[in-house]
Design a protein around this motif. Structure first.
Motif, PDB file in Angstrom:
ATOM      1  N   ALA A 160       0.825  -1.209   0.000  1.00 27.49           N
ATOM      2  CA  ALA A 160       0.000   0.000   0.000  1.00 27.49           C
ATOM      3  C   ALA A 160       0.860   1.261   0.000  1.00 27.49           C
ATOM      4  CB  ALA A 160      -0.936  -0.013   1.202  1.00 27.49           C
ATOM      5  N   LYS A 161       1.975   1.230   0.718  1.00 27.95           N
ATOM      6  CA  LYS A 161       2.863   2.395   0.739  1.00 27.95           C
ATOM      7  C   LYS A 161       3.585   2.567  -0.593  1.00 27.95           C
ATOM      8  CE  LYS A 161       3.680   2.734   5.711  1.00 27.95           C
ATOM      9  NZ  LYS A 161       4.668   2.671   6.812  1.00 27.95           N
ATOM     10  N   ALA A 162       3.878   1.459  -1.263  1.00 24.85           N
ATOM     11  CA  ALA A 162       4.565   1.533  -2.550  1.00 24.85           C
ATOM     12  C   ALA A 162       3.671   2.105  -3.642  1.00 24.85           C
ATOM     13  CB  ALA A 162       5.054   0.147  -2.951  1.00 24.85           C
ATOM     14  N   LYS A 163       2.356   1.823  -3.551  1.00 26.58           N
ATOM     15  CA  LYS A 163       1.403   2.311  -4.559  1.00 26.58           C
ATOM     16  C   LYS A 163       0.179   2.878  -3.853  1.00 26.58           C
ATOM     17  CE  LYS A 163       2.773  -0.927  -8.203  1.00 26.58           C
ATOM     18  NZ  LYS A 163       2.292  -1.988  -9.149  1.00 26.58           N
ATOM     19  N   PRO A 164       0.253   4.130  -3.360  1.00 25.91           N
ATOM     20  CA  PRO A 164      -0.866   4.727  -2.613  1.00 25.91           C
ATOM     21  C   PRO A 164      -2.171   4.695  -3.401  1.00 25.91           C
ATOM     22  CG  PRO A 164       1.091   6.085  -2.430  1.00 25.91           C
ATOM     23  CD  PRO A 164       1.407   5.037  -3.463  1.00 25.91           C
ATOM     24  N   GLY A 165      -3.219   4.171  -2.784  1.00 27.38           N
ATOM     25  CA  GLY A 165      -4.537   4.141  -3.398  1.00 27.38           C
ATOM     26  C   GLY A 165      -4.777   2.976  -4.333  1.00 27.38           C
ATOM     27  N   ALA A 166      -3.754   2.182  -4.626  1.00 28.28           N
ATOM     28  CA  ALA A 166      -3.928   1.083  -5.573  1.00 28.28           C
ATOM     29  C   ALA A 166      -4.682  -0.088  -4.954  1.00 28.28           C
ATOM     30  CB  ALA A 166      -2.569   0.610  -6.087  1.00 28.28           C
ATOM     31  N   LEU A 167      -4.528  -0.276  -3.654  1.00 26.63           N
ATOM     32  CA  LEU A 167      -5.238  -1.351  -2.966  1.00 26.63           C
ATOM     33  C   LEU A 167      -6.600  -0.833  -2.502  1.00 26.63           C
ATOM     34  CD1 LEU A 167      -2.299  -2.391  -2.987  1.00 26.63           C
ATOM     35  CD2 LEU A 167      -2.715  -3.359  -0.734  1.00 26.63           C
ATOM     36  N   SER A 168      -7.608  -1.686  -2.567  1.00 23.87           N
ATOM     37  CA  SER A 168      -8.969  -1.272  -2.218  1.00 23.87           C
ATOM     38  C   SER A 168      -9.513  -2.131  -1.086  1.00 23.87           C
ATOM     39  CB  SER A 168      -9.894  -1.382  -3.433  1.00 23.87           C
ATOM     40  OG  SER A 168      -9.897  -2.707  -3.937  1.00 23.87           O
ATOM     41  N   PHE A 169     -10.497  -1.577  -0.384  1.00 24.94           N
ATOM     42  CA  PHE A 169     -11.141  -2.357   0.669  1.00 24.94           C
ATOM     43  C   PHE A 169     -12.650  -2.222   0.577  1.00 24.94           C
ATOM     44  CE2 PHE A 169     -10.777   1.800   2.684  1.00 24.94           C
ATOM     45  CZ  PHE A 169     -11.921   1.916   3.465  1.00 24.94           C
ATOM     46  N   ALA A 170     -13.336  -3.334   0.836  1.00 24.89           N
ATOM     47  CA  ALA A 170     -14.797  -3.353   0.851  1.00 24.89           C
ATOM     48  C   ALA A 170     -15.287  -3.083   2.263  1.00 24.89           C
ATOM     49  CB  ALA A 170     -15.309  -4.708   0.378  1.00 24.89           C
ATOM     50  N   SER A 171     -16.440  -2.440   2.358  1.00 25.62           N
ATOM     51  CA  SER A 171     -17.098  -2.267   3.654  1.00 25.62           C
ATOM     52  C   SER A 171     -18.586  -2.480   3.480  1.00 25.62           C
ATOM     53  CB  SER A 171     -16.834  -0.873   4.243  1.00 25.62           C
ATOM     54  OG  SER A 171     -17.730   0.077   3.709  1.00 25.62           O
ATOM     55  N   SER A 172     -19.282  -2.610   4.603  1.00 27.85           N
ATOM     56  CA  SER A 172     -20.736  -2.815   4.556  1.00 27.85           C
ATOM     57  C   SER A 172     -21.492  -1.497   4.430  1.00 27.85           C
ATOM     58  CB  SER A 172     -21.190  -3.573   5.804  1.00 27.85           C
ATOM     59  OG  SER A 172     -20.738  -2.937   6.979  1.00 27.85           O
ATOM     60  N   GLY A 173     -20.793  -0.425   4.092  1.00 27.25           N
ATOM     61  CA  GLY A 173     -21.436   0.864   3.859  1.00 27.25           C
ATOM     62  C   GLY A 173     -20.610   1.996   4.433  1.00 27.25           C
ATOM     63  N   THR A 194      -8.292   2.603  -1.213  1.00 28.48           N
ATOM     64  CA  THR A 194      -9.507   3.063  -1.882  1.00 28.48           C
ATOM     65  C   THR A 194     -10.719   2.352  -1.283  1.00 28.48           C
ATOM     66  OG1 THR A 194      -8.337   3.517  -3.947  1.00 28.48           O
ATOM     67  CG2 THR A 194     -10.724   3.227  -4.085  1.00 28.48           C
ATOM     68  N   HIS A 195     -11.668   3.139  -0.782  1.00 24.39           N
ATOM     69  CA  HIS A 195     -12.859   2.575  -0.150  1.00 24.39           C
ATOM     70  C   HIS A 195     -13.917   2.239  -1.192  1.00 24.39           C
ATOM     71  CE1 HIS A 195     -16.642   3.298   2.523  1.00 24.39           C
ATOM     72  NE2 HIS A 195     -16.314   2.026   2.510  1.00 24.39           N
ATOM     73  N   VAL A 196     -14.454   1.024  -1.108  1.00 25.62           N
ATOM     74  CA  VAL A 196     -15.557   0.602  -1.978  1.00 25.62           C
ATOM     75  C   VAL A 196     -16.711   0.182  -1.069  1.00 25.62           C
ATOM     76  CG1 VAL A 196     -16.279  -0.903  -3.859  1.00 25.62           C
ATOM     77  CG2 VAL A 196     -13.866  -0.229  -3.658  1.00 25.62           C
ATOM     78  N   PRO A 197     -17.690   1.071  -0.850  1.00 23.06           N
ATOM     79  CA  PRO A 197     -18.806   0.733   0.053  1.00 23.06           C
ATOM     80  C   PRO A 197     -19.863  -0.111  -0.632  1.00 23.06           C
ATOM     81  CG  PRO A 197     -19.047   2.975  -0.762  1.00 23.06           C
ATOM     82  CD  PRO A 197     -17.749   2.459  -1.332  1.00 23.06           C
ATOM     83  N   TYR A 198     -20.517  -0.974   0.159  1.00 20.19           N
ATOM     84  CA  TYR A 198     -21.593  -1.826  -0.340  1.00 20.19           C
ATOM     85  C   TYR A 198     -22.806  -1.676   0.568  1.00 20.19           C
ATOM     86  CZ  TYR A 198     -18.099  -4.111  -3.284  1.00 20.19           C
ATOM     87  OH  TYR A 198     -17.128  -4.362  -4.220  1.00 20.19           O
ATOM     88  N   ARG A 199     -23.922  -2.207   0.121  1.00 20.84           N
ATOM     89  CA  ARG A 199     -25.131  -2.225   0.946  1.00 20.84           C
ATOM     90  C   ARG A 199     -25.144  -3.509   1.776  1.00 20.84           C
ATOM     91  NH1 ARG A 199     -29.172   1.396  -0.163  1.00 20.84           N
ATOM     92  NH2 ARG A 199     -28.875   2.704  -2.001  1.00 20.84           N
ATOM     93  N   GLY A 200     -24.330  -3.525   2.792  1.00 21.57           N
ATOM     94  CA  GLY A 200     -24.236  -4.695   3.645  1.00 21.57           C
ATOM     95  C   GLY A 200     -22.933  -5.447   3.442  1.00 21.57           C
ATOM     96  N   SER A 201     -22.656  -6.345   4.378  1.00 26.13           N
ATOM     97  CA  SER A 201     -21.401  -7.086   4.359  1.00 26.13           C
ATOM     98  C   SER A 201     -21.354  -8.125   3.242  1.00 26.13           C
ATOM     99  CB  SER A 201     -21.194  -7.770   5.713  1.00 26.13           C
ATOM    100  OG  SER A 201     -20.021  -8.528   5.729  1.00 26.13           O
ATOM    101  N   ALA A 202     -22.455  -8.836   3.019  1.00 27.42           N
ATOM    102  CA  ALA A 202     -22.446  -9.964   2.080  1.00 27.42           C
ATOM    103  C   ALA A 202     -22.002  -9.583   0.672  1.00 27.42           C
ATOM    104  CB  ALA A 202     -23.815 -10.631   2.053  1.00 27.42           C
TER     105      ALA A 202
END
Length: 337
Positions: A160-173, A194-202
């Motif tokens: 993540a430090k080598a490529k800022p923003g290249a890695l993404s994470f999912a969340s439940s919203g 990079t945050h990728v929000p979803y409508r719930g965890s599943a």
């Protein structure tokens, strides 16, 4: 199988279990036997749930409410009132009469995160609510796909430090506890994700399995089946100690990252100005029920841990949460309209 279903499988065994209170979890000076026994409800106790059936709040409310008749002399009646990220049920409790007949099963997000995320929740956690008892908590787990190139937290942070923003994470919203756990991780390590929000965890975990996001920091009950069946790899848990369900997975601190200790805890609160005798009677009943061996075992199997705290301890827990999450949310400049 939903958390609620797994917790309620105990059925008659739970109802027949004796009410036990674990020594040392209730402050003797605060809840004396005389004070705790000095109030009995005259009508059923309404237990509001901020979410739909199936959530762990719902399961905890039902498990404990089912034994109110035995312990308090009146039944606990569960009422699901979802909406506004849990705020509707909390606000309804804040507006209820302080007679002990309306309480709510709240969690960290409801009490310590929502006040900073929403312009108007309908309640002020400090001013409008009375802490009664905390009963359980879950830690979060950072997971990647089983075939991910990252095998340790250190490897992931380095990438993540080598490529800022290249890695993404999912969340439940946006504003969910998994989202804010990841924001805390970012703040403590100085990385950009990079945050990728979803409508719930599943759906978020489905996209993680599908390779569309890099990682997720989610509640342990949500990810545990995927780790156990080998489809996900757990890199770290956010608890102060390793979780018995994942004994080989290090804590963030063990992996070299301080300040990422995160739990989502669950407890009961009532309206402000709840008389001390009523508060203490409810606290003794709730903590006693939560600590029955059968109830504790069911909660453990669902990925949570029975973790009881009395009114004073829960008040301190809430205050610490407001301080921590207020700082994280302000630093991330998060706001939900």
């Amino acid at each position: 199988m939903s958390i609620a279903r797994r917790l309620l499988l105990a059925g008659p065994a739970l109802l027949a279990a004796p009410a036990l209170i674990t020594p040392g979890l209730i402050t003797p000076a605060l809840i004396t036997p005389a004070r705790a026994a000095s109030w009995s409800p005259e009508r059923p106790v309404r237990i509001l749930i901020p979410y739909t059936p199936g959530a762990i709040n719902d399961a905890l409310g039902r498990l404990i409410g089912e034994r109110f008749q035995e312990v308090l002399g009146q039944p606990g009646v569960v009422e699901n009132r979802p909406g506004a990220s849990g705020s509707l049920a909390i606000a309804a409790t804040a507006q209820a009469a302080p007679d002990g007949l309306t309480i709510v099963v709240a969690n960290t997000a409801n009490l310590c995160m929502n006040p900073f995320l929403f312009a108007n929740t309908g309640y002020d956690t400090r001013r409008d609510l009375t802490p009664i008892a905390a009963v359980a908590r879950v830690m979060n787990v950072l997971v990647v796909r089983a075939d991910s190139p990252y095998r340790t937290l250190a490897e992931l942070v380095a990438a993540a430090k080598a490529k800022p923003g290249a890695l993404s994470f999912a969340s439940s919203g946006a504003g969910s506890s998994p989202h804010l756990a990841a924001e805390l991780f970012k703040a403590r390590t100085g990385i950009e994700l990079t945050h990728v929000p979803y409508r719930g965890s599943a759906p978020g975990l489905a996209d993680l399995l599908g390779g569309r996001v890099t990682m997720s920091i989610d509640n342990l009950p949500n990810v545990l089946p995927h780790v156990q069946d080998g489809r996900m790899r757990a890199l770290g848990v956010t608890g102060a100690e390793r979780d018995p369900a994942l004994p080989d997975v290090p804590t963030f601190l063990e992996a070299g990252f301080r300040g990422v200790e995160v739990y989502v805890w669950f407890g009961f609160v009532g309206p402000a100005a709840l008389p001390t005798a009523i508060r203490d009677r409810l606290a003794a009943a709730i903590i006693g029920i939560a600590n029955t061996p059968e109830t504790a075992e069911r909660i453990h199997r669902a990925g949570a841990t029975v973790w009881t705290r009395d009114p004073a301890q829960m008040a301190a827990l809430i205050e610490a949460g407001l301080q921590t999450w207020g700082s994280v949310i302000r630093a991330a400049n998060l706001r939900i309209e």
